[in-house]
Scaffold this active site. Structure first.
Site, PDB file in Angstrom:
ATOM      1  N   ASP A  92       0.995  -0.963   0.029  1.00  0.00           N
ATOM      2  CA  ASP A  92      -0.109  -0.747   0.026  1.00  0.00           C
ATOM      3  C   ASP A  92       0.921   1.280   0.060  1.00  0.00           C
ATOM      4  OD1 ASP A  92       0.829   0.897   2.497  1.00  0.00           O
ATOM      5  OD2 ASP A  92      -1.331  -0.026   3.862  1.00  0.00           O
ATOM      6  N   SER A  93       0.418   2.528   0.017  1.00  0.00           N
ATOM      7  CA  SER A  93       0.956   3.378  -0.367  1.00  0.00           C
ATOM      8  C   SER A  93       1.192   4.094   0.440  1.00  0.00           C
ATOM      9  CB  SER A  93       0.659   4.691  -1.568  1.00  0.00           C
ATOM     10  OG  SER A  93      -0.910   4.365  -1.035  1.00  0.00           O
ATOM     11  N   GLY A 220     -10.572   4.509   1.652  1.00  0.00           N
ATOM     12  CA  GLY A 220     -11.903   5.414   3.133  1.00  0.00           C
ATOM     13  C   GLY A 220     -12.878   4.883   3.575  1.00  0.00           C
ATOM     14  N   ASP A 270      -7.518  -7.178   2.158  1.00  0.00           N
ATOM     15  CA  ASP A 270      -6.059  -7.389   3.402  1.00  0.00           C
ATOM     16  C   ASP A 270      -6.636  -6.386   4.705  1.00  0.00           C
ATOM     17  OD1 ASP A 270      -6.545  -4.668   2.755  1.00  0.00           O
ATOM     18  OD2 ASP A 270      -4.418  -4.386   4.298  1.00  0.00           O
ATOM     19  N   CYS A 308     -11.482 -27.522  12.475  1.00  0.00           N
ATOM     20  CA  CYS A 308     -10.299 -26.757  11.775  1.00  0.00           C
ATOM     21  C   CYS A 308      -9.649 -27.122  11.488  1.00  0.00           C
ATOM     22  CB  CYS A 308     -10.007 -25.438  12.469  1.00  0.00           C
ATOM     23  SG  CYS A 308      -8.789 -24.588  12.175  1.00  0.00           S
ATOM     24  N   CYS A 310      -6.027 -26.567  10.901  1.00  0.00           N
ATOM     25  CA  CYS A 310      -5.176 -25.964  10.919  1.00  0.00           C
ATOM     26  C   CYS A 310      -4.118 -26.297  11.810  1.00  0.00           C
ATOM     27  CB  CYS A 310      -5.226 -24.282  10.625  1.00  0.00           C
ATOM     28  SG  CYS A 310      -5.261 -23.567  12.954  1.00  0.00           S
ATOM     29  N   CYS A 313      -4.964 -25.496  15.284  1.00  0.00           N
ATOM     30  CA  CYS A 313      -6.128 -27.092  15.860  1.00  0.00           C
ATOM     31  C   CYS A 313      -5.596 -28.416  15.905  1.00  0.00           C
ATOM     32  CB  CYS A 313      -7.101 -26.291  15.349  1.00  0.00           C
ATOM     33  SG  CYS A 313      -7.745 -25.233  15.474  1.00  0.00           S
ATOM     34  N   HIS A 340      -4.362 -19.683  14.195  1.00  0.00           N
ATOM     35  CA  HIS A 340      -5.868 -20.261  13.581  1.00  0.00           C
ATOM     36  C   HIS A 340      -6.286 -18.967  12.688  1.00  0.00           C
ATOM     37  CE1 HIS A 340      -9.593 -21.600  13.734  1.00  0.00           C
ATOM     38  NE2 HIS A 340     -10.119 -20.541  14.568  1.00  0.00           N
TER      39      HIS A 340
HETATM   40 ZN   LIG Z   1      -7.499 -23.641  13.751  1.00  0.00          ZN
END
Ligand SMILES: [Zn+2]
Length: 378
Positions: A92-93, A220, A270, A308, A310, A313, A340
């Protein structure tokens, strides 16, 4: 052109599915980009990003320019080298950072004079400077410097911010052209400002589109307005953006905001929200938020989210142990939760893609709205 958006399904204003093709790989959209503010993720090892499903990462040009500085980043191999990441990167700028330092910045017609938060003194953060900094950092996508007004509800403040944003956009578009456009290896996105005012959003979008940017961002938003106002600003912007260019909603990533923005035609996101929530003990799940510091989790033996996959987890660390660890200020609990939450958010964007493809996006939208009834701060 080294950056191209392929629209697979959808139109200008409804949920869409596409692929952002870059020289460093394809990004299926809708997609969430994690934020590595200073070229470093907070709490998530970089080699975890790919397995989580991350395809593109964001860094902040202003922060990198003040520390370690453009020359040092370039010596490290640019933002990709610094991140040890071979996928696409967007910077980003600095517009948002500069204006969020509102008390120490002076806005002029040529740019913003802002206090250097690292070395002291003043930096003239002009459109030319923001462009040159990003050219030095070497991302796949650079953003124009825009004026993000601090009070999106004040027309008297938003109107001149739009005029300034457009004037600066023209300067940066010329610099981009002079450098060879997207064929230089770096694409440039314009940013639609206009606060909560549909006519200003429209004017800004139309004038940016006339300048023909490689992609467009909606900026914005998420600066203090409520959820309905944020969504109206997204709608008012998307309605006037070309169907065949990627749209990126800056700084938004709380689950209900992400899904509702996808419903309105946004492709890229983002936000620091997932990792920041994790640092404060909040887990994001398909069933809603879990505040793990709550006493009810004291003896809970389940992992953060039993469904989950991930690494946090799967490791099986119980909620009760994370709670105890948070209270003892251990290092691992915020890292496990950040991991997570980032996994959850990246996978939520993927779930949007799959739901759009399968014709059941409205089902997913209802599910997320039910799990996150109050507006998520993002
Ligand atoms: Zn997870």
């Amino acid at each position: 052109m080294s950056l191209r958006f392929e629209l697979l399904s959808g139109t200008a204003v409804g949920p869409r599915r596409g692929v952002l093709h870059t020289a460093r790989g394809a990004v299926p959209t809708p997609a969430f980009m994690p934020v590595a503010t200073r070229g470093m993720m907070r709490g998530v090892p970089h080699d975890r990003l790919r397995p989580m499903g991350v395809d593109m990462v964001l860094c902040n040009a202003f922060h990198l320019a003040t520390r370690p500085g453009v020359e040092t980043v370039a010596a490290l191999g640019g933002v990709h080298g610094m991140l040890a990441w071979d996928g696409p990167v967007l910077t980003d700028s600095g517009g948002f950072q500069v204006f969020s330092l509102a008390e120490t910045c002076r806005i002029g017609e040529d740019g913003v004079r802002v206090e250097d938060p690292v070395h002291g003194g003043w930096i003239d953060w002009t459109p030319e400077h923001a462009f040159a900094v990003q050219a030095g950092l070497g991302p796949d996508v650079a953003m124009v410097l825009d004026h993000c007004p601090a009070r999106p509800l004040e027309r008297a403040e938003v109107e001149p911010a739009v005029a300034r944003t457009l004037r600066w956009a023209r300067i940066q578009r010329e610099l981009h052209q002079a450098r060879g456009g997207a064929a230089s290896g770096q694409a440039l996105f314009g940013i639609v400002q206009g606060g909560v005012f549909a006519d200003l959003r429209r004017r800004c979008a139309e004038e940016l589109v006339a300048l023909d940017f490689d992609g467009y961002a909606v900026g914005g938003v998420s600066v203090g307005e409520d959820h309905p106002a944020m969504m109206r600003a997204v709608e008012a912007s998307c309605a006037h953006l070309p169907v065949d260019r990627v749209r990126y909603l800056m700084g938004v990533g709380a689950p209900p905001d992400l899904v509702e923005a996808v419903a309105r035609g946004i492709d890229l996101f983002d936000c620091v929200y997932p990792t920041r929530c994790g640092r404060f003990g909040t887990a994001l799940t398909r069933r809603g938020r879990l505040h793990l510091l709550n006493a009810r989790f004291r003896a809970d033996r389940r992992p953060i989210d039993p469904d989950c996959p991930c690494p946090a987890c799967r490791s099986g660390v119980p909620r009760g142990a994370l709670r105890a660890g948070f209270k003892a200020r251990e290092l691992n609990p915020p890292i496990l939760l950040a991991m997570h939450n980032l996994h959850f958010t990246v996978q939520l964007a993927r779930a949007c893609r799959e739901a759009i493809a399968a014709g059941r996006f409205e089902e997913l939208r209802r599910e997320v709205a039910a799990a996150y009834p109050a507006r998520g701060a993002s």
